[in-house]
Structures are given as structure tokens and as C-alpha cells.
Design a protein around this motif. Structure first.
Motif, PDB file in Angstrom:
ATOM      1  N   PRO A 261       0.828  -1.215   0.000  1.00 17.75           N
ATOM      2  CA  PRO A 261       0.000   0.000   0.000  1.00 17.75           C
ATOM      3  C   PRO A 261       0.861   1.263   0.000  1.00 17.75           C
ATOM      4  N   TYR A 262       0.352   2.299  -0.636  1.00 16.01           N
ATOM      5  CA  TYR A 262       1.051   3.586  -0.642  1.00 16.01           C
ATOM      6  C   TYR A 262       0.061   4.679  -0.313  1.00 16.01           C
ATOM      7  N   GLU A 263       0.594   5.819   0.118  1.00 12.26           N
ATOM      8  CA  GLU A 263      -0.265   6.913   0.528  1.00 12.26           C
ATOM      9  C   GLU A 263      -1.020   7.486  -0.667  1.00 12.26           C
ATOM     10  N   GLY A 264      -2.317   7.646  -0.519  1.00 10.40           N
ATOM     11  CA  GLY A 264      -3.151   8.089  -1.639  1.00 10.40           C
ATOM     12  C   GLY A 264      -3.616   9.519  -1.499  1.00 10.40           C
ATOM     13  N   GLN A 265      -4.479   9.892  -2.408  1.00  8.78           N
ATOM     14  CA  GLN A 265      -5.028  11.247  -2.399  1.00  8.78           C
ATOM     15  C   GLN A 265      -6.487  11.187  -2.803  1.00  8.78           C
ATOM     16  N   GLU A 266      -7.218  12.264  -2.498  1.00  8.30           N
ATOM     17  CA  GLU A 266      -8.625  12.354  -2.895  1.00  8.30           C
ATOM     18  C   GLU A 266      -8.741  12.262  -4.405  1.00  8.30           C
ATOM     19  N   PRO A 267      -9.803  11.668  -4.955  1.00 13.58           N
ATOM     20  CA  PRO A 267     -10.950  11.088  -4.253  1.00 13.58           C
ATOM     21  C   PRO A 267     -10.720   9.621  -3.890  1.00 13.58           C
TER      22      PRO A 267
ATOM     23  N   GLY B 208      -8.550   6.602  -1.749  1.00 21.75           N
ATOM     24  CA  GLY B 208      -8.418   6.525  -0.296  1.00 21.75           C
ATOM     25  C   GLY B 208      -7.164   7.122   0.301  1.00 21.75           C
ATOM     26  N   ALA B 209      -7.065   7.033   1.643  1.00 20.02           N
ATOM     27  CA  ALA B 209      -5.889   7.498   2.374  1.00 20.02           C
ATOM     28  C   ALA B 209      -4.688   6.639   2.001  1.00 20.02           C
ATOM     29  N   PHE B 210      -4.961   5.342   1.766  1.00 19.62           N
ATOM     30  CA  PHE B 210      -3.939   4.427   1.263  1.00 19.62           C
ATOM     31  C   PHE B 210      -4.506   3.661   0.079  1.00 19.62           C
TER      32      PHE B 210
END
Ligand code: HEC
Length: 187
Positions: free
Chosen positions: A64-70, A72-74
Motif C-alpha cells: 500500500p502507498y499513501e493516496g489522495q482524494e478522491p 483513499g488514504a492508502f
């Protein structure tokens, strides 16, 4: 008094005209998304993904990696090729994880606990949506149900073609003109 009566008549007439033109359009043209053909196709696609261990409780995953809108958080994104109803196409699955204070380690450890949605792009047959590179979009809940937008339309198909927000409007801006942000391999 008479002015406000006229206004009411005017508003009434307009809404009748609008609903008439809407039903004529609905009868003549396939819905770009959310119609029966799209939701059926999305269910078929889910079954194919489940059989290939790409979704469901035992799905394979990537780091998993850090996500962005819209999204998820990951996030966790994988891609492969699958065959749906005789058509083989490129498939990209993005799992969207979230939850109060969730960390990357939590997601890696217990992906199913933090999974919020599974967003998918599948390359359909040529001519499905020529001006948008023939992508079919779906937003599933973790169990494979098709999620809906605030207006109640199922998020499956050419989502939301012609509108200024939604899967197509945003993915149109992806580098390389292939509607994919992470890479240009599908061009
Ligand atoms: C407001 C912009 C925006 C909207 C709306 C949006 N996305 Fe995305 N999407 C992105 C961005 C940015 C990425 C790349 C993020 C990442 O992976 O770090 C992405 C990545 C993806 C990916 C992985 C492939 C790629 O492009 O890298 C899939 C699959 C996907 N989105 C599906 C969907 C679906 C299905 C919808 C509609 C239900 C949707 N997206 C709506 C911005 C958006």
C-alpha cells in the motif's frame, strides 16, 4: 398575483418539457453509465476477478502507498489482463483504504478491515467509447456491490461521460493521454 401565477405555469411547463425530452433520450440512446447493461457487465467482471483472486478475502495485493482524494488514504494498485464475456482487455484495480488514524502498516496487515472501495478500469472492445479510449469504470464496495453517486446512479460504465466531474473528467487529465495516471503502458 397574476404574475406569480404565470411564473408557476411557466415553471410547470418547463419541467414537463424537460421530463419529456429526458424520456425520449432515454429510449433512443444507451445510458453512458448506470444502466442494466453496465451493471450486468460489472457483475460479470467481478466474478472474473474473484476467480482470479484479484478481489475478495484472499485477493493478492501489492504494497500500500499513501493516496489522495478522491481515492483513499492508502491505495494498492495492481494490473493484469482478463477475459470478460469473450473479450480480453487490460484491467487496473485500485483498492481504496481508509479509516480513523489508519497507517500503512495497518493496511498491509489487515487489508480487508480497512478496505473502503475497489475502483476498476477495464479496457473494453474498440468502439465502446472511442473518444475516451474505451475504458469501462466501476466503483465496487468491498463485497462487489456497485456503489452509487449521490443521485442514485450506479457507478458502472462510462462514468460520468460528458459531465465535468467524475471518473472520466478527472482521468482525462492523466499524463500521456491514456486516461491512466500511474503509467502509459496501455497506450
Ligand atoms: C478528481 C480526480 C479523480 C476522480 C474523480 C477519479 N479518479 Fe481515479 N485516479 C485519480 C488519480 C490522481 C489517480 C492516481 C493516484 C495514485 O494511484 O496514486 C487515480 C488512479 C486510478 C486508478 C489506477 C490507474 C491510474 O489511473 O493510475 C483507477 C483504476 C482509478 N483511478 C479508477 C477510478 C474510478 C473507477 C473512478 C470513478 C468512480 C475514478 N478513478 C475517479 C484521480 C481521480
Amino acid at each position: 398575483m397574476s404574475i406569480s401565477n404565470k411564473m408557476i405555469n411557466f415553471v410547470g411547463a418547463t419541467s414537463i418539457a424537460l421530463s419529456l425530452s429526458f424520456s425520449v433520450q432515454a429510449a433512443d440512446m444507451p445510458m453512458p453509465f448506470g444502466g442494466k447493461d453496465s451493471t450486468k457487465y460489472a457483475s460479470d467482471l467481478w466474478m472474473v476477478m474473484e476467480k482470479s483472486s484479484l478481489v475478495g478475502p484472499n485477493a493478492i495485493m501489492s504494497t500500500p502507498y499513501e493516496g489522495q482524494e478522491p481515492h483513499g488514504a492508502f491505495l494498492d494498485t495492481i494490473d493484469t489482463k482478463v477475459t470478460v464475456n469473450g473479450h480480453s482487455g487490460f484491467l487496473i484495480i485500485k483498492r481504496n483504504y481508509g479509516g480513523e488514524g489508519v497507517s500503512k502498516e495497518d493496511v498491509a496487515e489487515k487489508p480487508n478491515k480497512f478496505l473502503g472501495a475497489v475502483t476498476v478500469m477495464f479496457k473494453r472492445e474498440k468502439g465502446y467509447d472511442t473518444e475516451n479510449k474505451d475504458w469501462f469504470y466501476v466503483k465496487y464496495d468491498p463485497k462487489g456491490g456497485i456503489m452509487k453517486n449521490p443521485k442514485g446512479a450506479a457507478l458502472a460504465g462510462r462514468v460520468a461521460k460528458g459531465m465535468d466531474q467524475g471518473c472520466i473528467a478527472c482521468h482525462m487529465a492523466a499524463p500521456g493521454g491514456d486516461y491512466v495516471f500511474n503509467f502509459d503502458r496501455t497506450r
